[in-house]
Design a protein around this motif. Structure first.
Motif, PDB file in Angstrom:
ATOM      1  N   MET A 186      53.468  41.705   1.991  1.00 40.71           N
ATOM      2  CA  MET A 186      53.130  43.350   2.022  1.00 40.71           C
ATOM      3  C   MET A 186      54.294  44.337   1.683  1.00 40.71           C
ATOM      4  N   GLU A 187      55.394  43.954   2.518  1.00 42.99           N
ATOM      5  CA  GLU A 187      56.516  44.755   2.277  1.00 42.99           C
ATOM      6  C   GLU A 187      57.332  44.408   0.878  1.00 42.99           C
ATOM      7  N   LYS A 188      57.288  43.239   0.179  1.00 40.41           N
ATOM      8  CA  LYS A 188      57.612  42.780  -0.815  1.00 40.41           C
ATOM      9  C   LYS A 188      56.784  43.560  -1.930  1.00 40.41           C
ATOM     10  N   HIS A 189      55.228  43.814  -1.673  1.00 45.57           N
ATOM     11  CA  HIS A 189      54.582  44.564  -2.699  1.00 45.57           C
ATOM     12  C   HIS A 189      55.003  46.047  -2.599  1.00 45.57           C
ATOM     13  N   ASP A 204      70.629  47.566 -14.794  1.00 39.81           N
ATOM     14  CA  ASP A 204      71.504  47.222 -16.099  1.00 39.81           C
ATOM     15  C   ASP A 204      70.768  47.789 -17.183  1.00 39.81           C
ATOM     16  N   HIS A 205      71.008  49.195 -17.727  1.00 33.54           N
ATOM     17  CA  HIS A 205      70.057  49.812 -18.661  1.00 33.54           C
ATOM     18  C   HIS A 205      68.600  49.832 -18.388  1.00 33.54           C
ATOM     19  N   GLY A 206      68.609  50.335 -17.124  1.00 36.54           N
ATOM     20  CA  GLY A 206      67.149  50.761 -16.778  1.00 36.54           C
ATOM     21  C   GLY A 206      66.488  49.512 -16.126  1.00 36.54           C
ATOM     22  N   ILE A 207      67.043  48.165 -16.264  1.00 40.46           N
ATOM     23  CA  ILE A 207      66.160  46.982 -15.858  1.00 40.46           C
ATOM     24  C   ILE A 207      66.624  46.785 -14.399  1.00 40.46           C
ATOM     25  N   VAL A 208      65.934  46.858 -13.343  1.00 45.03           N
ATOM     26  CA  VAL A 208      66.267  46.713 -12.054  1.00 45.03           C
ATOM     27  C   VAL A 208      66.053  45.265 -11.523  1.00 45.03           C
ATOM     28  N   THR A 209      67.092  44.763 -10.926  1.00 43.08           N
ATOM     29  CA  THR A 209      66.837  43.384 -10.085  1.00 43.08           C
ATOM     30  C   THR A 209      66.912  43.686  -8.718  1.00 43.08           C
ATOM     31  N   LEU A 210      66.077  43.219  -8.182  1.00 42.34           N
ATOM     32  CA  LEU A 210      65.944  43.353  -6.519  1.00 42.34           C
ATOM     33  C   LEU A 210      66.100  41.927  -5.972  1.00 42.34           C
ATOM     34  N   SER A 211      66.924  41.706  -5.188  1.00 43.84           N
ATOM     35  CA  SER A 211      67.306  40.296  -4.340  1.00 43.84           C
ATOM     36  C   SER A 211      67.306  40.587  -2.969  1.00 43.84           C
ATOM     37  N   GLY A 212      67.510  39.411  -2.437  1.00 41.87           N
ATOM     38  CA  GLY A 212      67.525  39.631  -0.888  1.00 41.87           C
ATOM     39  C   GLY A 212      66.289  38.862  -0.226  1.00 41.87           C
ATOM     40  N   ARG A 254      62.982  50.821 -16.349  1.00 43.18           N
ATOM     41  CA  ARG A 254      62.309  50.122 -17.542  1.00 43.18           C
ATOM     42  C   ARG A 254      61.419  48.744 -17.338  1.00 43.18           C
ATOM     43  N   ALA A 255      62.136  48.215 -16.262  1.00 43.01           N
ATOM     44  CA  ALA A 255      61.539  46.716 -16.047  1.00 43.01           C
ATOM     45  C   ALA A 255      62.181  46.377 -14.795  1.00 43.01           C
ATOM     46  N   ILE A 256      61.319  45.318 -14.277  1.00 42.36           N
ATOM     47  CA  ILE A 256      61.776  45.231 -12.952  1.00 42.36           C
ATOM     48  C   ILE A 256      61.799  43.310 -12.771  1.00 42.36           C
ATOM     49  N   ALA A 257      63.028  42.757 -12.398  1.00 44.38           N
ATOM     50  CA  ALA A 257      63.293  41.443 -11.839  1.00 44.38           C
ATOM     51  C   ALA A 257      63.187  41.300 -10.543  1.00 44.38           C
ATOM     52  N   LEU A 258      61.905  40.628 -10.003  1.00 43.02           N
ATOM     53  CA  LEU A 258      61.728  40.594  -8.622  1.00 43.02           C
ATOM     54  C   LEU A 258      62.055  39.303  -8.072  1.00 43.02           C
ATOM     55  N   GLU A 259      63.125  39.309  -7.395  1.00 48.34           N
ATOM     56  CA  GLU A 259      63.862  38.134  -6.685  1.00 48.34           C
ATOM     57  C   GLU A 259      63.799  38.083  -5.315  1.00 48.34           C
ATOM     58  N   LEU A 260      62.937  39.028  -4.899  1.00 50.72           N
ATOM     59  CA  LEU A 260      62.909  38.705  -3.044  1.00 50.72           C
ATOM     60  C   LEU A 260      62.249  37.811  -2.589  1.00 50.72           C
ATOM     61  N   SER A 262      58.276  51.596   6.372  1.00 48.23           N
ATOM     62  CA  SER A 262      57.612  50.265   6.634  1.00 48.23           C
ATOM     63  C   SER A 262      58.760  49.086   5.606  1.00 48.23           C
ATOM     64  N   ILE A 263      59.877  49.616   5.268  1.00 48.50           N
ATOM     65  CA  ILE A 263      60.676  48.622   4.424  1.00 48.50           C
ATOM     66  C   ILE A 263      62.086  48.709   5.476  1.00 48.50           C
ATOM     67  N   ASP A 264      62.665  47.373   5.390  1.00 48.40           N
ATOM     68  CA  ASP A 264      63.939  47.015   5.906  1.00 48.40           C
ATOM     69  C   ASP A 264      65.093  47.174   4.868  1.00 48.40           C
ATOM     70  N   ALA A 265      65.406  48.165   4.366  1.00 49.42           N
ATOM     71  CA  ALA A 265      66.282  48.279   3.044  1.00 49.42           C
ATOM     72  C   ALA A 265      67.478  47.470   3.165  1.00 49.42           C
ATOM     73  N   ALA A 266      68.004  47.429   4.466  1.00 46.68           N
ATOM     74  CA  ALA A 266      69.354  46.859   4.560  1.00 46.68           C
ATOM     75  C   ALA A 266      69.470  45.255   3.992  1.00 46.68           C
ATOM     76  N   CYS A 267      68.170  44.538   3.799  1.00 41.99           N
ATOM     77  CA  CYS A 267      68.284  43.217   3.509  1.00 41.99           C
ATOM     78  C   CYS A 267      68.003  43.046   1.973  1.00 41.99           C
ATOM     79  N   ILE A 268      67.810  44.132   1.295  1.00 40.84           N
ATOM     80  CA  ILE A 268      67.572  44.104  -0.332  1.00 40.84           C
ATOM     81  C   ILE A 268      68.778  44.622  -1.266  1.00 40.84           C
ATOM     82  N   GLY A 269      69.142  43.846  -2.061  1.00 40.57           N
ATOM     83  CA  GLY A 269      70.086  44.161  -3.131  1.00 40.57           C
ATOM     84  C   GLY A 269      69.417  44.649  -4.071  1.00 40.57           C
ATOM     85  N   ILE A 270      70.345  45.651  -4.929  1.00 39.65           N
ATOM     86  CA  ILE A 270      69.624  46.342  -6.102  1.00 39.65           C
ATOM     87  C   ILE A 270      70.779  46.343  -6.963  1.00 39.65           C
ATOM     88  N   ALA A 271      70.537  45.980  -8.173  1.00 39.81           N
ATOM     89  CA  ALA A 271      71.176  46.195  -9.390  1.00 39.81           C
ATOM     90  C   ALA A 271      70.504  46.628 -10.646  1.00 39.81           C
TER      91      ALA A 271
END
Length: 224
Positions: free
Chosen positions: A44-47, A30-38, A60-66, A19-28
């Protein structure tokens, strides 16, 4: 688990979810902190992206910038979205007294205000709305009516934690103040943290849960 391995695991898991188009999602990572961009195609897909990443070991933590970018055929007017929100809340069996809920929509962003009796009714309203086409975001400001016996509340939460096999209840301390619950201690994953929060919210009379649990995956000898 190091950051490179964790990033690859996240990529693989998102690509595996149909259900996800992962091609448009950026993942970084840093020490277990995940940043999701794109961007994604629906709220619903974002959720779903957030839910999957939150449940992975080592996060450890998520920065959700989608950003939600709706396909042209899913674009809806605010009036139409508001009408659909009211309808879906009226049909939801777990949402009591939907007439007590005020709905506002601004450019696809839905705001819910009002009162419910239980936390599960608040989350049920959230789940019903996020699946609607045209919704780009959601602010659930529903409040829970107070009905407090803090000693019974703490006991219910402790018993619920001990019934959850994924959680070591001995590592979690429960503090109550009126209708507010504070969780302290440590868990191994964000999923365990979410399960502990859910157990706290499920007790009668809880209106606020303050989560001060630390994610410590080294308790099982893992390295980050």
């Amino acid at each position: 688990m190091n950051d490179l391995s964790l990033r690859q695991d996240i990529i693989d898991e998102l690509e595996y979810e149909p259900s996800i188009d992962a091609a448009c999602i950026g993942i970084a990572v840093d020490h277990g902190i995940v940043t999701l961009s794109g961007h994604v195609r629906s709220f619903m897909e974002k959720h779903t992206v957030e839910r999957i990443v939150r449940g992975m070991l080592g996060v450890r933590a998520i920065a959700l910038e989608l950003e939600v970018r709706l396909p042209e055929h899913q674009s809806r007017s605010d009036d139409e979205i508001a009408s659909r929100v009211l309808a879906v809340l009226a049909w939801a069996a777990t949402v009591s007294n939907p007439r007590d809920i005020e709905v506002t929509v601004r450019r696809g962003f839905v705001i819910l205000k009002g009162m419910v009796d239980w936390h599960f009714q608040r989350t049920a309203a959230d789940a019903a709305v996020r699946q609607l086409a045209g919704v780009t975001g959601l602010s659930n400001q529903l409040e829970i009516r107070r009905s407090v016996n803090r000693f019974a509340m703490a006991r219910e939460i402790e018993e619920a934690l001990r019934r959850t096999t994924e959680i070591d209840a001995d590592d979690i301390r429960i503090e109550t103040s009126g209708s507010q619950v504070t969780l302290r201690g440590s868990v191994r994953t964000l999923r365990e943290r979410a399960l502990a929060e859910r157990a706290a919210w499920s007790a009668r009379g809880v209106t606020v849960v303050e989560d001060r649990l630390l994610v410590d995956d080294q308790r099982d000898g893992l390295s980050t």
